[in-house]
Design an enzyme around this catalytic site. Structure first.
Site, short mmCIF file in Angstrom:
data_model
loop_
_atom_site.label_atom_id
_atom_site.label_comp_id
_atom_site.label_asym_id
_atom_site.label_seq_id
_atom_site.Cartn_x
_atom_site.Cartn_y
_atom_site.Cartn_z
N SER A 52 0.84 -1.21 0.00
CA SER A 52 0.00 0.00 0.00
C SER A 52 0.87 1.25 0.00
O SER A 52 0.39 2.35 -0.30
CB SER A 52 -0.94 0.00 1.22
OG SER A 52 -0.20 -0.26 2.41
N GLU B 120 -9.51 -9.31 3.60
CA GLU B 120 -9.78 -7.90 3.28
C GLU B 120 -11.14 -7.74 2.59
O GLU B 120 -11.43 -8.42 1.60
CB GLU B 120 -8.66 -7.35 2.38
CG GLU B 120 -8.89 -5.88 2.01
CD GLU B 120 -7.67 -5.18 1.43
OE1 GLU B 120 -6.56 -5.75 1.41
OE2 GLU B 120 -7.84 -4.02 1.00
O1 KIV Z 1 -0.52 -3.41 1.52
C1 KIV Z 1 -1.16 -3.36 2.60
O2 KIV Z 1 -1.06 -2.43 3.39
C2 KIV Z 1 -2.05 -4.48 2.88
C3 KIV Z 1 -3.03 -4.29 3.98
C4 KIV Z 1 -4.14 -3.45 3.52
C5 KIV Z 1 -3.49 -5.59 4.53
O3 KIV Z 1 -2.02 -5.46 2.20
#
Ligand code: KIV
Length: 291
Positions: free
Chosen positions: A53, A190
């Protein structure tokens, strides 16, 4: 407000299982840099996910697909320097584990060997079992990720909740059981319906970590930028914003601009002094050497 005492013990992947057995919720947050990692760690959060993310909230991409192994390792190293107790999980980026299980294993190893992570996370269920097994067999703990798997955004038709129809829910359950069987120490769920997440959590012996999956999971994870209100582009429905920091930051920057432009910063208290005697010596020097 009751808070559990902050322990100084390193959290390992087996602590996750033990917490599930004791019915104690597992806490996880993302971090991508030294300072945030330090703050999360000092707060006694069980685990830090260096999520891909970061591609969206730190690097400004539209989705996580452009994130590379080098991006991930760079941020993981900073996080590892800031945290001593939390279980550190590096998120395997798009195309780092899909091509072959040997490439998956090599890349997973880099997270531990070069970047100080304790475990890795990868997205997908039965299609990823060979990669999961190869990584687990070499002694690297793997966290699975099902439901809304952002690296498949183009296949899923956007960032939307998954498993809301019976067949899809059945696929997610089958994937979860397969990942447990392949040796994952936990699974992120998720954006799936709460009742499905609770059902899966009860079926598995390994813990589930929910994000947009309701309170029936064994633990919760949020993107720290969402929790702090740092990211002003959009806030997913499942996020609880504990602060709205982007507004405070914006105000602080505006005040700074006004101060500098109005001659109110720096003030006397922000400056260094020099004695009259040293100043005179300096002036004499400039005369002598004609500087
Ligand atoms: O990339 C990320 O932060 C994630 C979380 C949302 C679980 O995969």
């Amino acid at each position: 407000m009751s808070t559990s005492p902050i322990s100084n013990k390193k959290v390992t992947s087996s602590v996750f299982r033990a917490k599930k057995e004791r019915g104690e919720p597992i806490t996880m947050l993302t971090a991508y840099d030294f300072l945030t990692a330090r703050a999360v760690d000092l707060s006694g959060i069980d685990s830090i996910l260096v999520g891909d993310s970061l591609g969206m909230v730190v690097l400004g991409y539209e989705n996580t697909l452009p994130v590379t192994m080098e991006d991930m390792l760079h941020h993981c190293k900073a996080v590892a320097r800031g945290a001593s107790n939390a279980l550190l999980i590096g998120d395997m980026p798009f195309m780092s584990y899909q091509v072959s299980s040997s490439e998956a294993l090599r890349n997973a190893g880099r997270f531990l060997q070069e970047a100080g992570m304790d475990a890795v996370k990868l997205e997908g269920g039965r299609a990823r079992l060979d990669a999961v097994r190869a990584i687990v067999d070499s002694g690297i703990p793997v966290l699975g990720h099902l439901g809304l798997t952002p690296q498949s955004v183009n296949q899923l038709g956007g960032f939307k909740a998954q498993g809301r129809i019976a067949d899809e829910a059945g696929e997610i359950l089958a994937d979860a059981l397969a990942l447990e069987n392949a040796g994952c120490f936990g699974i992120v769920l998720e954006s799936i319906p709460s009742r499905l997440a609770e059902y899966i959590s009860n079926k598995l012996t390994i813990p589930t970590i929910g994000i947009g999956a309701g309170p029936g999971c064994d633990g919760q994870v949020l993107v720290t930028h969402d929790l702090l209100g740092l990211f002003d582009k959009f806030t997913p429905k499942f996020v609880k914003q504990y602060k709205v920091l982007h507004q405070e930051i914006h105000h602080a920057f505006q005040e700074y601009k006004i101060d500098v432009e109005g001659g109110n910063f720096p003030g006397k208290e922000h400056t260094f002094s020099m004695s009259d005697q040293e100043w005179q010596k300096f002036l004499d020097l400039t005369v002598d050497s004609r500087i």
